[in-house]
Design a protein around this motif. Sequence first.
Motif, PDB file in Angstrom:
ATOM      1  N   SER A  21     -33.535 -44.559 -47.582  1.00  0.00           N
ATOM      2  CA  SER A  21     -34.380 -45.217 -46.575  1.00  0.00           C
ATOM      3  C   SER A  21     -35.549 -44.326 -46.157  1.00  0.00           C
ATOM      4  CB  SER A  21     -33.545 -45.609 -45.354  1.00  0.00           C
ATOM      5  OG  SER A  21     -32.942 -44.462 -44.767  1.00  0.00           O
ATOM      6  N   ALA A  22     -35.282 -43.034 -45.933  1.00  0.00           N
ATOM      7  CA  ALA A  22     -36.357 -42.117 -45.552  1.00  0.00           C
ATOM      8  C   ALA A  22     -37.366 -41.957 -46.689  1.00  0.00           C
ATOM      9  CB  ALA A  22     -35.787 -40.762 -45.161  1.00  0.00           C
ATOM     10  N   SER A  26     -41.509 -42.917 -46.681  1.00  0.00           N
ATOM     11  CA  SER A  26     -42.609 -42.007 -46.997  1.00  0.00           C
ATOM     12  C   SER A  26     -43.360 -42.425 -48.258  1.00  0.00           C
ATOM     13  CB  SER A  26     -42.087 -40.575 -47.141  1.00  0.00           C
ATOM     14  OG  SER A  26     -41.242 -40.458 -48.261  1.00  0.00           O
ATOM     15  N   LEU A  27     -42.703 -43.167 -49.145  1.00  0.00           N
ATOM     16  CA  LEU A  27     -43.348 -43.628 -50.380  1.00  0.00           C
ATOM     17  C   LEU A  27     -44.008 -44.989 -50.216  1.00  0.00           C
ATOM     18  CD1 LEU A  27     -40.507 -42.611 -52.859  1.00  0.00           C
ATOM     19  CD2 LEU A  27     -42.810 -41.622 -52.801  1.00  0.00           C
ATOM     20  N   HIS A  28     -43.830 -45.602 -49.050  1.00  0.00           N
ATOM     21  CA  HIS A  28     -44.348 -46.947 -48.799  1.00  0.00           C
ATOM     22  C   HIS A  28     -43.777 -47.945 -49.810  1.00  0.00           C
ATOM     23  CE1 HIS A  28     -47.101 -45.051 -45.996  1.00  0.00           C
ATOM     24  NE2 HIS A  28     -47.554 -44.277 -46.963  1.00  0.00           N
ATOM     25  N   MET A  29     -42.476 -47.830 -50.053  1.00  0.00           N
ATOM     26  CA  MET A  29     -41.754 -48.730 -50.943  1.00  0.00           C
ATOM     27  C   MET A  29     -40.578 -49.342 -50.185  1.00  0.00           C
ATOM     28  SD  MET A  29     -41.626 -46.277 -54.342  1.00  0.00           S
ATOM     29  CE  MET A  29     -40.663 -47.462 -55.312  1.00  0.00           C
ATOM     30  N   THR A  30     -40.008 -50.386 -50.763  1.00  0.00           N
ATOM     31  CA  THR A  30     -38.773 -50.914 -50.187  1.00  0.00           C
ATOM     32  C   THR A  30     -37.606 -50.055 -50.648  1.00  0.00           C
ATOM     33  OG1 THR A  30     -38.328 -52.406 -52.046  1.00  0.00           O
ATOM     34  CG2 THR A  30     -39.722 -53.252 -50.244  1.00  0.00           C
ATOM     35  N   ILE A 135     -46.360 -34.450 -36.701  1.00  0.00           N
ATOM     36  CA  ILE A 135     -45.233 -34.262 -37.624  1.00  0.00           C
ATOM     37  C   ILE A 135     -44.330 -35.488 -37.617  1.00  0.00           C
ATOM     38  CG2 ILE A 135     -43.138 -32.903 -38.029  1.00  0.00           C
ATOM     39  CD1 ILE A 135     -44.750 -30.480 -36.911  1.00  0.00           C
ATOM     40  N   GLU A 136     -44.054 -36.012 -36.440  1.00  0.00           N
ATOM     41  CA  GLU A 136     -43.220 -37.206 -36.306  1.00  0.00           C
ATOM     42  C   GLU A 136     -43.866 -38.406 -37.001  1.00  0.00           C
ATOM     43  OE1 GLU A 136     -40.230 -39.908 -34.881  1.00  0.00           O
ATOM     44  OE2 GLU A 136     -40.257 -37.719 -35.082  1.00  0.00           O
ATOM     45  N   ALA A 137     -45.171 -38.569 -36.820  1.00  0.00           N
ATOM     46  CA  ALA A 137     -45.873 -39.708 -37.405  1.00  0.00           C
ATOM     47  C   ALA A 137     -45.909 -39.627 -38.929  1.00  0.00           C
ATOM     48  CB  ALA A 137     -47.294 -39.790 -36.846  1.00  0.00           C
ATOM     49  N   ILE A 138     -46.071 -38.426 -39.470  1.00  0.00           N
ATOM     50  CA  ILE A 138     -46.069 -38.265 -40.923  1.00  0.00           C
ATOM     51  C   ILE A 138     -44.677 -38.543 -41.481  1.00  0.00           C
ATOM     52  CG2 ILE A 138     -46.347 -36.599 -42.807  1.00  0.00           C
ATOM     53  CD1 ILE A 138     -48.473 -35.211 -41.073  1.00  0.00           C
ATOM     54  N   ALA A 139     -43.667 -38.029 -40.792  1.00  0.00           N
ATOM     55  CA  ALA A 139     -42.298 -38.162 -41.287  1.00  0.00           C
ATOM     56  C   ALA A 139     -41.771 -39.587 -41.201  1.00  0.00           C
ATOM     57  CB  ALA A 139     -41.376 -37.220 -40.509  1.00  0.00           C
ATOM     58  N   HIS A 140     -42.177 -40.315 -40.152  1.00  0.00           N
ATOM     59  CA  HIS A 140     -41.516 -41.603 -39.893  1.00  0.00           C
ATOM     60  C   HIS A 140     -42.440 -42.811 -39.815  1.00  0.00           C
ATOM     61  CE1 HIS A 140     -37.808 -39.436 -39.246  1.00  0.00           C
ATOM     62  NE2 HIS A 140     -38.370 -38.689 -38.324  1.00  0.00           N
ATOM     63  N   HIS A 141     -43.744 -42.583 -39.767  1.00  0.00           N
ATOM     64  CA  HIS A 141     -44.628 -43.733 -39.568  1.00  0.00           C
ATOM     65  C   HIS A 141     -45.721 -43.849 -40.622  1.00  0.00           C
ATOM     66  CE1 HIS A 141     -42.545 -44.446 -35.834  1.00  0.00           C
ATOM     67  NE2 HIS A 141     -42.786 -43.205 -35.456  1.00  0.00           N
ATOM     68  N   GLY A 142     -45.565 -43.150 -41.733  1.00  0.00           N
ATOM     69  CA  GLY A 142     -46.416 -43.401 -42.886  1.00  0.00           C
ATOM     70  C   GLY A 142     -47.800 -42.800 -42.875  1.00  0.00           C
ATOM     71  N   GLN A 279     -43.878 -32.315 -48.235  1.00  0.00           N
ATOM     72  CA  GLN A 279     -43.854 -31.670 -49.540  1.00  0.00           C
ATOM     73  C   GLN A 279     -43.704 -32.680 -50.668  1.00  0.00           C
ATOM     74  OE1 GLN A 279     -40.648 -28.864 -49.199  1.00  0.00           O
ATOM     75  NE2 GLN A 279     -41.920 -27.265 -48.291  1.00  0.00           N
ATOM     76  N   SER A 280     -42.981 -33.734 -50.402  1.00  0.00           N
ATOM     77  CA  SER A 280     -42.707 -34.721 -51.447  1.00  0.00           C
ATOM     78  C   SER A 280     -43.821 -35.741 -51.618  1.00  0.00           C
ATOM     79  CB  SER A 280     -41.398 -35.463 -51.135  1.00  0.00           C
ATOM     80  OG  SER A 280     -41.463 -36.086 -49.861  1.00  0.00           O
ATOM     81  N   SER A 281     -44.868 -35.652 -50.809  1.00  0.00           N
ATOM     82  CA  SER A 281     -45.898 -36.691 -50.850  1.00  0.00           C
ATOM     83  C   SER A 281     -46.961 -36.402 -51.900  1.00  0.00           C
ATOM     84  CB  SER A 281     -46.571 -36.814 -49.479  1.00  0.00           C
ATOM     85  OG  SER A 281     -47.359 -35.666 -49.200  1.00  0.00           O
ATOM     86  N   LEU A 282     -47.465 -37.470 -52.488  1.00  0.00           N
ATOM     87  CA  LEU A 282     -48.677 -37.423 -53.296  1.00  0.00           C
ATOM     88  C   LEU A 282     -49.743 -38.167 -52.508  1.00  0.00           C
ATOM     89  CD1 LEU A 282     -47.324 -38.168 -56.880  1.00  0.00           C
ATOM     90  CD2 LEU A 282     -48.130 -35.985 -55.985  1.00  0.00           C
ATOM     91  N   LEU A 283     -50.786 -37.473 -52.128  1.00  0.00           N
ATOM     92  CA  LEU A 283     -51.781 -38.084 -51.266  1.00  0.00           C
ATOM     93  C   LEU A 283     -52.565 -39.165 -51.998  1.00  0.00           C
ATOM     94  CD1 LEU A 283     -53.297 -34.977 -49.449  1.00  0.00           C
ATOM     95  CD2 LEU A 283     -51.692 -36.639 -48.515  1.00  0.00           C
ATOM     96  N   PRO A 284     -52.898 -40.259 -51.309  1.00  0.00           N
ATOM     97  CA  PRO A 284     -53.848 -41.218 -51.879  1.00  0.00           C
ATOM     98  C   PRO A 284     -55.166 -40.502 -52.163  1.00  0.00           C
ATOM     99  CG  PRO A 284     -52.833 -42.074 -49.875  1.00  0.00           C
ATOM    100  CD  PRO A 284     -52.450 -40.632 -49.966  1.00  0.00           C
TER     101      PRO A 284
END
Length: 300
Positions: A21-22, A26-30, A135-142, A279-284
């Motif tokens: 779910s987390a 962060s990946l903007h996927m289901t 930090i909270e917004a990046i971790a949980h709100h995309g 760390q796991s993100s690939l930026l647009p």
Amino acid sequence: MALNVHQLHIFYTVAERGSFSAAAQSLHMTQPAVTMQVQALEERFGTKLLNRTTKKLELTEAGHRLLPQARKAVELMRDTDIMMVKYIEELKGRLQFAASLTIGEYVLPRLLGPFLRRFPEVSVDMKVMNTTEIIEAIAHHGLDFGIIEAPCDVPGFDVEPVMDDELLLVMPTEHPFASRDEITLEEALNEPMVLREKGSGTRKIMEDEMLRQGVPESRLKVVSEFGSNGAVKSAVEAGLGLSILSVWTIKHEIALGLLKPMRIAGVSFRRQFFAIRLQSSLLPMPAAALLHDLRELSHE
């Protein structure tokens, strides 16, 4: 079946975030889509990579072996974006990020103008908040990333310097010192001071440098403290005292002839602004392009 780099990224994100779910967030996927891609990777290798229990997610031995390779794949994709972004001529999409107070109110609005004129098909959603909220917004709100005023060590996040900043002594243009290029530290200490509140990034930079100069806080003649740069500037203009502020925050007042910045001999209030992201993100690509421009600006 060829190895799918996108699946490696998804697996790495699940492992780093600790749940499907987390990772999906962060990946903007289901969540079902994330699960399906990890299962496809397991089918390719013919082995389980993750043990799913009701309480937690654990890597199998094969998963532990794959994780560093997946990390390398994500880092390679990230480095490739950084390398190629300078050749981009057209960008489209929505850029969602956050910035702390000084950066969000004074620095980025000046820099976003040229960026958006260069890429008119990009739209920007910038939120101004403190580092904890970012930090909270990046971790949980995309949100894609944040720009903050001080480094921090947060598990699962990358933090890198992207811009330089300097703080200067600020005074009204009619002050007796205003005709000079610099004043001594002793002269500055004899003046009433109007400062940002304790705990602010601006205040901490000033206090750290003063301690390095052997000046305890008790030596400062602090007459007022305010919770915003705007309030501090208004107080300085009104003659309540001098202050220490970022050069980015006073450009407008300097242009209007309301405030005079000045250096204190032998004293340097310098800092860096930092980009923070998962760390796991690939930026647009719009986000990668903006960070590239900020880095380039810092080296001019």
